[in-house]
Scaffold this motif. Structure first.
Motif, PDB file in Angstrom:
ATOM      1  N   ARG A 720     -19.789  23.812 -18.409  1.00  0.00           N
ATOM      2  CA  ARG A 720     -19.542  23.771 -16.963  1.00  0.00           C
ATOM      3  C   ARG A 720     -20.835  23.795 -16.158  1.00  0.00           C
ATOM      4  NH1 ARG A 720     -15.164  28.521 -16.712  1.00  0.00           N
ATOM      5  NH2 ARG A 720     -16.573  29.275 -18.324  1.00  0.00           N
ATOM      6  N   ARG A 721     -21.936  24.167 -16.808  1.00  0.00           N
ATOM      7  CA  ARG A 721     -23.218  24.157 -16.112  1.00  0.00           C
ATOM      8  C   ARG A 721     -23.625  22.738 -15.720  1.00  0.00           C
ATOM      9  NH1 ARG A 721     -27.811  28.144 -17.924  1.00  0.00           N
ATOM     10  NH2 ARG A 721     -28.066  28.007 -15.678  1.00  0.00           N
ATOM     11  N   PHE A 722     -23.022  21.730 -16.378  1.00  0.00           N
ATOM     12  CA  PHE A 722     -23.394  20.336 -16.100  1.00  0.00           C
ATOM     13  C   PHE A 722     -22.455  19.679 -15.098  1.00  0.00           C
ATOM     14  CE2 PHE A 722     -25.023  21.457 -20.250  1.00  0.00           C
ATOM     15  CZ  PHE A 722     -26.329  21.011 -20.181  1.00  0.00           C
ATOM     16  N   GLY A 723     -21.492  20.456 -14.554  1.00  0.00           N
ATOM     17  CA  GLY A 723     -20.616  19.909 -13.533  1.00  0.00           C
ATOM     18  C   GLY A 723     -19.866  18.691 -14.024  1.00  0.00           C
ATOM     19  N   ASP A 724     -19.758  17.663 -13.159  1.00  0.00           N
ATOM     20  CA  ASP A 724     -18.991  16.491 -13.566  1.00  0.00           C
ATOM     21  C   ASP A 724     -19.797  15.533 -14.432  1.00  0.00           C
ATOM     22  OD1 ASP A 724     -20.668  15.238 -11.757  1.00  0.00           O
ATOM     23  OD2 ASP A 724     -19.069  14.599 -10.390  1.00  0.00           O
ATOM     24  N   LEU A 725     -21.048  15.914 -14.791  1.00  0.00           N
ATOM     25  CA  LEU A 725     -21.777  15.124 -15.785  1.00  0.00           C
ATOM     26  C   LEU A 725     -21.061  15.120 -17.130  1.00  0.00           C
ATOM     27  CD1 LEU A 725     -25.527  16.068 -15.165  1.00  0.00           C
ATOM     28  CD2 LEU A 725     -24.495  13.788 -14.968  1.00  0.00           C
ATOM     29  N   ILE A 726     -20.111  16.055 -17.308  1.00  0.00           N
ATOM     30  CA  ILE A 726     -19.350  16.084 -18.554  1.00  0.00           C
ATOM     31  C   ILE A 726     -18.621  14.769 -18.780  1.00  0.00           C
ATOM     32  CG2 ILE A 726     -17.296  17.073 -17.462  1.00  0.00           C
ATOM     33  CD1 ILE A 726     -16.792  18.678 -19.964  1.00  0.00           C
ATOM     34  N   ASN A 727     -18.339  14.055 -17.694  1.00  0.00           N
ATOM     35  CA  ASN A 727     -17.585  12.810 -17.819  1.00  0.00           C
ATOM     36  C   ASN A 727     -18.409  11.686 -18.416  1.00  0.00           C
ATOM     37  OD1 ASN A 727     -14.907  13.491 -16.723  1.00  0.00           O
ATOM     38  ND2 ASN A 727     -16.083  14.007 -14.871  1.00  0.00           N
ATOM     39  N   THR A 728     -19.715  11.855 -18.513  1.00  0.00           N
ATOM     40  CA  THR A 728     -20.519  10.838 -19.207  1.00  0.00           C
ATOM     41  C   THR A 728     -20.328  10.904 -20.706  1.00  0.00           C
ATOM     42  OG1 THR A 728     -22.471  12.273 -19.385  1.00  0.00           O
ATOM     43  CG2 THR A 728     -22.246  10.953 -17.366  1.00  0.00           C
ATOM     44  N   GLN A 729     -19.735  11.987 -21.211  1.00  0.00           N
ATOM     45  CA  GLN A 729     -19.508  12.137 -22.645  1.00  0.00           C
ATOM     46  C   GLN A 729     -18.030  12.299 -22.998  1.00  0.00           C
ATOM     47  OE1 GLN A 729     -22.106  11.985 -24.811  1.00  0.00           O
ATOM     48  NE2 GLN A 729     -23.373  11.561 -23.016  1.00  0.00           N
ATOM     49  N   VAL A 732     -11.914  11.286 -21.635  1.00  0.00           N
ATOM     50  CA  VAL A 732     -11.015  11.284 -20.485  1.00  0.00           C
ATOM     51  C   VAL A 732     -11.736  11.942 -19.315  1.00  0.00           C
ATOM     52  CG1 VAL A 732      -8.917  11.320 -21.891  1.00  0.00           C
ATOM     53  CG2 VAL A 732      -9.979  13.480 -21.171  1.00  0.00           C
ATOM     54  N   HIS A 733     -11.314  11.571 -18.115  1.00  0.00           N
ATOM     55  CA  HIS A 733     -11.956  12.140 -16.934  1.00  0.00           C
ATOM     56  C   HIS A 733     -11.523  13.587 -16.733  1.00  0.00           C
ATOM     57  CE1 HIS A 733     -13.946  12.065 -13.033  1.00  0.00           C
ATOM     58  NE2 HIS A 733     -12.900  12.755 -12.564  1.00  0.00           N
ATOM     59  N   ILE A 734     -12.496  14.451 -16.499  1.00  0.00           N
ATOM     60  CA  ILE A 734     -12.224  15.870 -16.256  1.00  0.00           C
ATOM     61  C   ILE A 734     -12.742  16.218 -14.872  1.00  0.00           C
ATOM     62  CG2 ILE A 734     -12.686  18.234 -17.001  1.00  0.00           C
ATOM     63  CD1 ILE A 734     -13.046  17.190 -19.820  1.00  0.00           C
ATOM     64  N   ARG A 735     -11.841  16.696 -14.037  1.00  0.00           N
ATOM     65  CA  ARG A 735     -12.238  17.067 -12.670  1.00  0.00           C
ATOM     66  C   ARG A 735     -12.955  18.415 -12.689  1.00  0.00           C
ATOM     67  NH1 ARG A 735      -9.636  19.758  -8.532  1.00  0.00           N
ATOM     68  NH2 ARG A 735      -7.710  19.827  -9.757  1.00  0.00           N
ATOM     69  N   GLN A 736     -14.078  18.451 -11.995  1.00  0.00           N
ATOM     70  CA  GLN A 736     -14.886  19.676 -11.978  1.00  0.00           C
ATOM     71  C   GLN A 736     -14.079  20.847 -11.429  1.00  0.00           C
ATOM     72  OE1 GLN A 736     -18.745  19.148 -10.265  1.00  0.00           O
ATOM     73  NE2 GLN A 736     -19.137  21.331 -10.027  1.00  0.00           N
ATOM     74  N   ASP A 737     -14.224  22.026 -12.098  1.00  0.00           N
ATOM     75  CA  ASP A 737     -13.579  23.279 -11.720  1.00  0.00           C
ATOM     76  C   ASP A 737     -12.054  23.239 -11.869  1.00  0.00           C
ATOM     77  OD1 ASP A 737     -16.063  24.389 -11.061  1.00  0.00           O
ATOM     78  OD2 ASP A 737     -15.942  23.649  -9.005  1.00  0.00           O
ATOM     79  N   SER A 738     -11.551  22.253 -12.555  1.00  0.00           N
ATOM     80  CA  SER A 738     -10.114  22.184 -12.788  1.00  0.00           C
ATOM     81  C   SER A 738      -9.738  23.014 -14.000  1.00  0.00           C
ATOM     82  CB  SER A 738      -9.684  20.730 -13.020  1.00  0.00           C
ATOM     83  OG  SER A 738     -10.271  20.250 -14.238  1.00  0.00           O
ATOM     84  N   LEU A 739      -8.413  23.137 -14.234  1.00  0.00           N
ATOM     85  CA  LEU A 739      -7.937  23.842 -15.422  1.00  0.00           C
ATOM     86  C   LEU A 739      -8.450  23.155 -16.678  1.00  0.00           C
ATOM     87  CD1 LEU A 739      -6.161  25.949 -16.833  1.00  0.00           C
ATOM     88  CD2 LEU A 739      -4.216  24.370 -16.572  1.00  0.00           C
ATOM     89  N   GLY A 740      -8.430  21.840 -16.662  1.00  0.00           N
ATOM     90  CA  GLY A 740      -8.930  21.102 -17.823  1.00  0.00           C
ATOM     91  C   GLY A 740     -10.403  21.386 -18.090  1.00  0.00           C
ATOM     92  N   VAL A 743     -10.555  24.788 -19.705  1.00  0.00           N
ATOM     93  CA  VAL A 743     -10.069  24.745 -21.092  1.00  0.00           C
ATOM     94  C   VAL A 743     -11.117  24.088 -21.989  1.00  0.00           C
ATOM     95  CG1 VAL A 743      -8.328  23.739 -22.632  1.00  0.00           C
ATOM     96  CG2 VAL A 743      -7.633  24.780 -20.460  1.00  0.00           C
ATOM     97  N   ALA A 744     -11.693  23.005 -21.531  1.00  0.00           N
ATOM     98  CA  ALA A 744     -12.724  22.330 -22.324  1.00  0.00           C
ATOM     99  C   ALA A 744     -13.905  23.259 -22.580  1.00  0.00           C
ATOM    100  CB  ALA A 744     -13.179  21.059 -21.611  1.00  0.00           C
ATOM    101  N   ALA A 745     -14.287  24.008 -21.549  1.00  0.00           N
ATOM    102  CA  ALA A 745     -15.426  24.926 -21.693  1.00  0.00           C
ATOM    103  C   ALA A 745     -15.125  26.040 -22.684  1.00  0.00           C
ATOM    104  CB  ALA A 745     -15.786  25.512 -20.327  1.00  0.00           C
ATOM    105  N   LYS A 746     -13.841  26.401 -22.797  1.00  0.00           N
ATOM    106  CA  LYS A 746     -13.479  27.477 -23.713  1.00  0.00           C
ATOM    107  C   LYS A 746     -13.629  27.045 -25.165  1.00  0.00           C
ATOM    108  CE  LYS A 746      -9.757  30.764 -24.690  1.00  0.00           C
ATOM    109  NZ  LYS A 746      -8.399  31.243 -24.284  1.00  0.00           N
TER     110      LYS A 746
END
Length: 817
Positions: A720-729, A732-740, A743-746
């Motif tokens: 989560r430190r990378f914000g929506d940069l996670i979507n470059t990897q 599926v698209h993950i909205r920043q600060d969403s439940l998804g 969950v992904a960070a966990k």
């Protein structure tokens, strides 16, 4: 070592320093030298240091018609008075019964004593070797006053302590308006005076002032040594740095109003004074009575600020802190304040205590709110009986339950204070400092009890003895949450109101001394609105101090580094608190909060019951690791980093332009064990700068000839430190600060960098350092990249190895936090 040469030259030598002065033909004491050791110095060499003058100069005052070359205004003196031509700030000011102010103290006799002078009402250093006490007695030309100058030599710590006692041997009352503790006249000007100033929640900010002309002074007049101006000061040559340059450090063994002053006269000489602040002070000295000034501590180093710090640290550990806890490792504690404030009951406390015990906490501390009707700060100070609604079994019952969990138990008290809304005040309003018939200006809804009154001191001794005996209490946090206002004692007559501040401190010392003697096993911690009374006087009774109420790690790094110039980490408490921080609302990583607090006496001050499981696991691992290394972190030699910003970025400025708090580019610390076999390094980056990839850790204090392993503590990086940069990897698209996102960070953790070297020489670690894994710069991230962003920190483990390929020494997995 003390030598008296030619019956007139006094030479005090430590392992690395020499302090010299001589008796002039007039009987005045001329200061000759304070600096690096002069081995085997002779009388002839001492006379070579003495200034010569062929004739009267300008419009200065001639001391005597018999010697028109003695001009006190332009002479380096050990002590000074008023009225004989020395117009600089004086060491001593008195008013005799006839109204005259002139004093003229000249040499009467000197002797080397086997034991240290004892003080009736003031604490002092201890542990001096026999024969290291020089007493010089001066007598005023009028013959009615004597002045004793006491010098104590601590050879191994390169420290000379000074104190003074004035004796009234006349038949008349003398009013003392000033008696300082130490005077140091230096032949040059342009010294850099480093003071440590601030306020509540921002203590110990180092400020450097070049003193080339006029006066520069820091002082306290609020009744305590204060967070506005700590009594520790340094004087350095302009070219001094961490490991080079001539420096003098000074501190005062006193907890009240104080003054540190540097004055350059018209002839380029610098006078330095330290002692009780003259403002608001006067003392009626009756015939055949004496007045004792607090003891001052002086140290010199030719090895820069680090040399001063190491001298002071060793001196405080060996000759100020005393009792059972002097050399004993301090427990890891949890303080209830920021977890509960005033809103708690026994059930809530026990829930918090069980979480603490599970995390490995060793001491549970119940802070404010346990007594009287104390549900906020407007009432009950002075009524030190348990609130049975909150604690049905009282302190005895609660402490027993805490002990059953395997932890010790401690409490908070504020004995010196009283609320108007309290039974104590209603019964004894005259026991509070206040001017009868006038409105009182209060602080934190409370007033100060009159410790100039022996009845008050006796009452508090009895009351606190009862409190400390009421349960199984192992620790006491002693607080004092306001400065003085309307400082008037109804116990003292009108002509002695100038004695209130000093008599108060003497009463406090009597009170603390009695309680420490009665409860030698209790670990006492001194606190005063955080760091408002962080001084050597308190440390003579309490082995540690609460450095600041501000637990924001970025602020605390600055505060603790400020303390490190004059105080060892073994006396400075530091807590891991919640994020966002309660004082600044800044959000910081738990890793950084721990890293800063670990370089002190570690505690936690947050609600463990509200932490996520992964955070609790991290706290548990932090405590486990700290217990393995606290001997180094609490009692090792502490070193600040040198020119870190330059080493890391090529920027010679150590501060960010325009930064609100002017944080340095990076904090860098090293703590080294006494045998130099183990060390812990630390770095903290306040603010990241773009495209600065390379950083280096440069250790200090190691043995250049030993070989060491070097490693960091393994860590995981939260995606989560990378914000929506996670979507470059992400597929599926993950909205920043969403439940998804959560969950992904966990379930997805990135490995952090690994630093591991099995055999580096101490010389290499100190001269070249370790070039660390490159930092994230916005163009890619993997396990060969270091995520080192705003407020990030790192801990590095350095251990001596026997051979060049000792792989086990670099097994950082065993050090996992």
């Amino acid at each position: 070592m003390i030598k008296i040469l030619d019956q007139s030259i006094f030479c005090l030598s430590t392992r690395n320093t020499t302090y010299m002065f001589q008796k002039l033909p007039s009987g005045h004491l001329e200061h000759l030298y304070y600096g690096a050791l002069l081995p085997g110095v002779t009388g002839e060499e001492a006379r070579a240091f003495s200034e010569k003058r062929g004739c009267e100069t300008g419009n200065m005052i001639v001391y005597s018609q018999d010697d028109k070359t003695l001009l006190l205004e332009d002479t380096c003196l050990e002590v000074s008075g008023e009225g004989k031509g020395d117009i600089r700030e004086p060491f001593l000011e008195v008013i005799r019964s006839d109204g005259s102010r002139t004093t003229d103290f000249v040499f009467e006799k000197a002797e080397v004593l086997q034991e240290k002078e004892s003080y009736d009402d003031l604490p002092g250093s201890y542990g001096m070797e026999p024969g290291e006490h020089l007493c010089v007695i001066l007598r005023d030309a009028a013959g009615d006053l004597a002045l004793e100058l006491h010098y104590y030599v601590y050879e191994n710590e390169d420290v000379v302590c000074r104190s003074a006692r004035l004796l009234n041997q006349s038949d008349s009352v003398v009013c003392v308006e000033r008696l300082m503790s130490a005077q140091l006249d230096l032949r040059r000007s342009g010294y850099v005076m480093s003071t440590f100033t601030g306020a509540w929640a921002r203590e110990m900010d180092r400020v450097d002032t070049v003193v080339s002309a006029g006066k520069h002074q820091v002082s306290s007049c609020g009744g305590a040594s204060s967070n506005r101006a700590n009594p520790f000061v340094m004087f350095s040559s302009p070219d001094a740095g961490e490991d080079h340059g001539r420096c003098i450090g000074m501190n005062l063994i006193y907890s009240g109003n104080h003054c540190e002053l540097a004055e350059v006269n018209a002839y380029g000489k610098t006078r330095i004074l330290t002692g009780i602040e003259p403002r608001g002070f006067s003392w009626t000295l009756e015939p055949q009575e004496s007045f004792q000034a607090p003891e001052a501590v002086l140290t010199f180093s030719g090895k820069g600020w680090t040399g001063i710090s190491l001298n002071m640290h060793r001196f405080i550990r060996e000759h100020i802190v005393r009792g059972k806890w002097k050399d004993k490792e301090r427990p890891v504690l949890l303080n209830s304040w920021e977890a509960a404030y005033f809103q708690f009951d026994e059930g809530r406390l026990m829930k918090l205590a069980k979480a603490a015990a599970d995390a490995g906490i060793e001491l549970f501390v119940l802070d404010d709110g346990w007594f009287g009707k104390r549900n906020d700060d407007t009432s009950s100070l002075g009524d030190w009986t348990e609130n049975r609604k909150k604690l049905p079994g009282g302190l005895k019952g609660l402490s027993g339950k805490i002990k059953s969990l395997g932890m010790d138990f401690g409490i908070w008290v504020e004995p010196e204070m009283v609320n108007v809304d309290s039974d104590l005040y209603r019964n004894h309003p005259e026991w509070a400092l206040a001017i009868p018939g006038r409105a009182h200006s209060e602080g934190r809804n409370q007033r100060i009890l009159d410790l100039t009154n022996p009845d008050v001191v006796d009452y508090l001794t009895e009351t606190m003895t009862s409190v400390f005996s009421s349960g199984d209490i192992s620790y006491v946090k002693w607080d004092m949450n306001r400065i003085f206002s309307d400082a008037f004692s109804q116990y003292l007559p009108a002509e002695r109101q100038g004695e209130v501040f000093h008599r108060y401190i003497c009463g406090l010392y009597r009170l603390m001394g009695r309680l420490v003697e009665s409860f030698p096993d209790i670990l006492f911690e001194g606190c005063a609105s955080g760091g408002c009374r962080s001084d050597l006087g308190i440390l003579c009774y309490f082995p540690q101090i609460w450095a600041s109420d501000n637990t924001d790690p970025l602020c605390r790094a600055a505060i603790q580094e400020g303390y490190s110039y004059g105080y060892p980490q073994s006396v400075v408490s530091a807590h891991v608190s919640a994020s966002p921080n309660h004082q600044t609302l800044r959000a910081t990583p738990l890793e950084t909060r721990f890293g800063v607090a670990a370089f002190g006496l570690l505690g936690y001050e947050l609600n463990l019951c509200d932490l996520r499981k992964e955070e609790l696991d991290e706290v548990r691992n932090q405590i486990r690791w700290y217990k393995k290394w606290r001997d180094v972190l609490q009692f090792g030699d502490f070193y600040r980093g040198m020119e870190t910003a330059w080493l890391n970025s090529g920027d010679t400025s150590s501060r960010y332009p325009g930064a609100t708090d002017a944080f340095p580019a990076e904090y860098s610390w090293t703590c080294v064990s006494a045998d130099k076999s183990r060390a812990v390094g630390f770095t903290l980056q306040p603010l990241v700068r773009p495209n600065v990839q390379y950083h280096r850790f440069v250790a200090r204090g190691l043995d250049p000839d030993k070989r060491y392993s070097f490693s960091n503590i393994p860590r995981k990086v939260d995606i989560r430190r990378f914000g929506d940069l996670i979507n470059t990897q992400s597929p599926v698209h993950i909205r920043q600060d969403s439940l998804g996102h959560r969950v992904a960070a966990k379930f997805v953790k990135m490995d952090g960098e690994k630093e591991k070297y099995t055999s580096l020489s101490g010389a290499a670690l100190m001269e070249a350092g370790v070039s660390l894994t490159g930092s994230y710069t916005g163009t890619g991230m993997n396990d060969q990249t270091r995520c080192y962003q705003d407020f990030d920190s790192r801990i590095y483990i350095i251990k001596e190895v026997e051979g060049a390929e000792d792989e086990s020494s670099g097994d950082v997995e065993k050090e996992n936090v």
